[in-house]
Design a protein around this motif. Structure first.
Motif, mmCIF file in Angstrom:
data_model
loop_
_atom_site.group_PDB
_atom_site.id
_atom_site.type_symbol
_atom_site.label_atom_id
_atom_site.label_comp_id
_atom_site.label_asym_id
_atom_site.label_seq_id
_atom_site.Cartn_x
_atom_site.Cartn_y
_atom_site.Cartn_z
ATOM 1 N N LEU A 1 15.063 -8.101 2.625
ATOM 2 C CA LEU A 1 15.255 -8.314 4.056
ATOM 3 C C LEU A 1 14.477 -9.540 4.516
ATOM 4 N N PRO A 2 14.993 -10.267 5.509
ATOM 5 C CA PRO A 2 14.275 -11.457 5.975
ATOM 6 C C PRO A 2 12.976 -11.074 6.669
ATOM 7 N N SER A 3 12.056 -12.011 6.656
ATOM 8 C CA SER A 3 10.750 -11.780 7.265
ATOM 9 C C SER A 3 10.891 -11.666 8.776
ATOM 10 N N ALA B 1 9.613 4.679 -2.557
ATOM 11 C CA ALA B 1 8.935 3.512 -3.124
ATOM 12 C C ALA B 1 9.942 2.420 -3.464
ATOM 13 N N GLY B 2 11.054 2.807 -4.062
ATOM 14 C CA GLY B 2 12.096 1.827 -4.376
ATOM 15 C C GLY B 2 12.729 1.238 -3.136
ATOM 16 N N GLY B 3 12.982 2.053 -2.127
ATOM 17 C CA GLY B 3 13.576 1.575 -0.886
ATOM 18 C C GLY B 3 12.657 0.627 -0.133
ATOM 19 N N LEU B 4 11.365 0.954 -0.075
ATOM 20 C CA LEU B 4 10.412 0.066 0.587
ATOM 21 C C LEU B 4 10.299 -1.267 -0.144
ATOM 22 N N VAL C 1 0.839 -1.201 0.000
ATOM 23 C CA VAL C 1 0.000 0.000 0.000
ATOM 24 C C VAL C 1 0.874 1.251 0.000
ATOM 25 N N LEU C 2 1.904 1.244 0.840
ATOM 26 C CA LEU C 2 2.794 2.410 0.913
ATOM 27 C C LEU C 2 3.532 2.651 -0.394
ATOM 28 N N PHE D 1 9.000 14.785 -5.665
ATOM 29 C CA PHE D 1 8.689 13.587 -6.434
ATOM 30 C C PHE D 1 9.889 12.654 -6.546
ATOM 31 N N SER D 2 11.088 13.181 -6.450
ATOM 32 C CA SER D 2 12.267 12.315 -6.422
ATOM 33 C C SER D 2 12.310 11.499 -5.137
ATOM 34 N N VAL D 3 12.014 12.136 -4.011
ATOM 35 C CA VAL D 3 11.993 11.436 -2.727
ATOM 36 C C VAL D 3 10.872 10.392 -2.709
#
Length: 110
Positions: free
Chosen positions: A95-97, A85-88, A32-33, A78-80
């Motif tokens: 990353l492990p669950s 979005a890419g980082g999330l 969603v984020l 808009f760059s941030v």
């Protein structure tokens, strides 16, 4: 641009709900984020491109007119949004669950 600000407010509320929620909400809430951040980036990029087109082709922008601080802030915003979005997405994929709590077995017989 005002709609993008409303969407950013919704994103802040989504962060609070996801962080305050349980493990299930945190594991599924990143989608969603990411969607909200991409939508915000697209809205800001579209608004910026419309202003850039009008700046080049409309008579309201006379010679000597400049796009100033708001133009820079929109570009940064808009760059941030796209970077978040890419980082999330990267964090959710690589990353492990989260281990969380294990269920307590129910010894009661029905």
């Amino acid at each position: 641009m005002s709609f993008a600000v409303v969407m950013e407010g919704m994103t802040i509320i989504a962060y609070i709900v996801i962080i305050a929620g349980g493990k299930q909400r945190r594991e599924s809430g990143w989608k969603v984020l990411v969607g909200l951040h991409v939508l915000i980036g697209v809205l800001l990029g579209a608004g910026m491109s419309i202003i850039a087109y009008l700046y080049d082709h409309d008579d309201r922008f006379f010679p000597g007119w400049r796009l100033d601080t708001s133009w820079i802030l929109c570009t940064v915003s808009f760059s941030v949004a796209f970077l978040l979005a890419g980082g999330l997405t990267a964090a959710a994929v690589f990353l492990p669950s989260e281990r969380g709590y294990q269920l307590i077995p129910n010894d009661e017989e029905e």
